[in-house]
Design a protein around this motif. Structure first.
Motif, PDB file in Angstrom:
ATOM      1  N   ASN A 258       0.884  -1.119   0.249  1.00  0.00           N
ATOM      2  CA  ASN A 258      -0.163  -0.204  -0.087  1.00  0.00           C
ATOM      3  C   ASN A 258       0.919   1.332  -0.033  1.00  0.00           C
ATOM      4  N   LEU A 259       1.946   1.348  -0.720  1.00  0.00           N
ATOM      5  CA  LEU A 259       2.858   2.328  -0.367  1.00  0.00           C
ATOM      6  C   LEU A 259       2.938   2.693  -2.129  1.00  0.00           C
ATOM      7  N   ILE A 260       3.328   3.952  -2.262  1.00  0.00           N
ATOM      8  CA  ILE A 260       3.670   4.283  -3.878  1.00  0.00           C
ATOM      9  C   ILE A 260       4.978   5.014  -3.435  1.00  0.00           C
ATOM     10  N   LEU A 261       6.167   4.200  -4.161  1.00  0.00           N
ATOM     11  CA  LEU A 261       7.592   4.528  -3.920  1.00  0.00           C
ATOM     12  C   LEU A 261       8.128   4.859  -5.395  1.00  0.00           C
ATOM     13  N   CYS A 262       9.104   5.628  -4.984  1.00  0.00           N
ATOM     14  CA  CYS A 262      10.241   5.843  -6.085  1.00  0.00           C
ATOM     15  C   CYS A 262      11.187   4.515  -6.196  1.00  0.00           C
ATOM     16  N   LYS A 263      11.950   4.588  -7.293  1.00  0.00           N
ATOM     17  CA  LYS A 263      12.707   3.280  -7.657  1.00  0.00           C
ATOM     18  C   LYS A 263      13.675   3.124  -6.511  1.00  0.00           C
ATOM     19  N   ARG A 264      14.583   4.370  -6.036  1.00  0.00           N
ATOM     20  CA  ARG A 264      15.417   4.176  -5.097  1.00  0.00           C
ATOM     21  C   ARG A 264      14.879   3.618  -3.701  1.00  0.00           C
ATOM     22  N   ASP A 265      13.790   4.093  -3.540  1.00  0.00           N
ATOM     23  CA  ASP A 265      13.150   3.598  -1.948  1.00  0.00           C
ATOM     24  C   ASP A 265      12.627   2.226  -2.129  1.00  0.00           C
ATOM     25  N   TYR A 266      12.099   2.164  -3.514  1.00  0.00           N
ATOM     26  CA  TYR A 266      11.234   0.673  -3.423  1.00  0.00           C
ATOM     27  C   TYR A 266      12.862  -0.395  -3.482  1.00  0.00           C
ATOM     28  N   LEU A 267      13.784  -0.241  -4.029  1.00  0.00           N
ATOM     29  CA  LEU A 267      14.953  -1.077  -4.098  1.00  0.00           C
ATOM     30  C   LEU A 267      15.476  -1.083  -2.732  1.00  0.00           C
ATOM     31  N   ARG A 268      15.632  -0.042  -1.939  1.00  0.00           N
ATOM     32  CA  ARG A 268      16.174   0.019  -0.542  1.00  0.00           C
ATOM     33  C   ARG A 268      15.357  -0.811   0.400  1.00  0.00           C
ATOM     34  N   LEU A 269      14.059  -0.609   0.362  1.00  0.00           N
ATOM     35  CA  LEU A 269      13.255  -1.352   1.129  1.00  0.00           C
ATOM     36  C   LEU A 269      13.238  -2.839   0.832  1.00  0.00           C
ATOM     37  N   PHE A 270      12.933  -3.173  -0.434  1.00  0.00           N
ATOM     38  CA  PHE A 270      12.565  -4.192  -0.773  1.00  0.00           C
ATOM     39  C   PHE A 270      13.451  -5.185  -2.198  1.00  0.00           C
TER      40      PHE A 270
END
Length: 224
Positions: A66-78
């Motif tokens: 349920n989060l909308i993320l930029c590419k950097r934060d998506y890769l950092r988290l997942f």
């Protein structure tokens, strides 16, 4: 997921302006964003982690949990982390990397592992024994490897310092000096033990050098 920018704002089926999926207010701006099949104000479509405006950082967004993320934060988290093949330290999933076959490197670690030369655009590099080498060090290693597997003949490496046997007289090889040929004028050999000049001898004179006279070295020897 793609983000598209539209102009002008299109009215909804009821005839009014589109409603923003973020703030639920009508979109009266000149431009609007469309993502996830919904419409957004440019200021409302943001990364749920860093609050960057997704319409400005690229044309792609990521959604998870349920989060909308930029590419950097998506890769950092997942994203999956990796390890640098040069320094063996962790490479975060969002970090820019260099690759050579299956190896991954930090940008600052991507250099020749022999001379530490940093590669520029257009430089050639080689992956040899799982190490990155510049063109010079790679070719040097090939030369040494070729010498190890195909050594040159020993005669090419050994200095020839010995005198060939054919140039040594047989008497010298047996430990004796060659005899001096006797002649009628060899006064030193015939009168070596008397200490007196021979009878009828003439004092030594110097003769002018002429074309038919030859000088030769004399060797002293015991009388027989």
């Amino acid at each position: 997921m793609d983000v598209s920018k539209n102009e002008p704002s299109k009215p909804n089926s009821g005839g009014g302006p589109q409603e923003c999926a973020g703030c639920c207010k009508p979109i009266t701006d000149r431009y609007l964003l469309k993502a996830l099949d919904l419409y957004w104000h440019e200021d409302c479509l943001k990364c749920g982690c860093c609050d960057c405006r997704l319409g400005e950082v690229g044309s792609t967004l990521y959604t998870k949990a349920n989060l909308i993320l930029c590419k950097r934060d998506y890769l950092r988290l997942f994203g999956n982390i990796g390890y640098c093949a040069a320094c063996s330290k962790i490479i975060p999933a969002f970090e820019m990397v260099m690759r050579a076959r299956s190896n991954v490197y930090h940008l600052e670690c991507f250099a020749c592992q022999q001379c530490n030369h940093r590669f520029c655009v257009g430089d050639r590099f080689y992956l040899c024994e799982n190490k990155i080498l510049c063109e010079y060090d790679y070719e040097e290693r090939l030369v040494f490897a070729n010498m190890a597997y195909n050594p040159p003949p020993l005669a090419h490496l050994k200095r020839q310092t010995a005198i060939p046997p054919s140039s040594i007289p047989n008497q010298m090889m047996n430990g004796h000096r060659p005899p001096v040929p006797s002649s009628n004028g060899d006064l030193n050999n015939n009168m070596s033990g008397s200490g007196q000049p021979p009878p009828n001898s003439m004092p030594s004179q110097s003769f002018p050098s002429t074309g038919h006279l030859k000088t030769s070295a004399m060797s002293l020897g015991a009388t027989s």
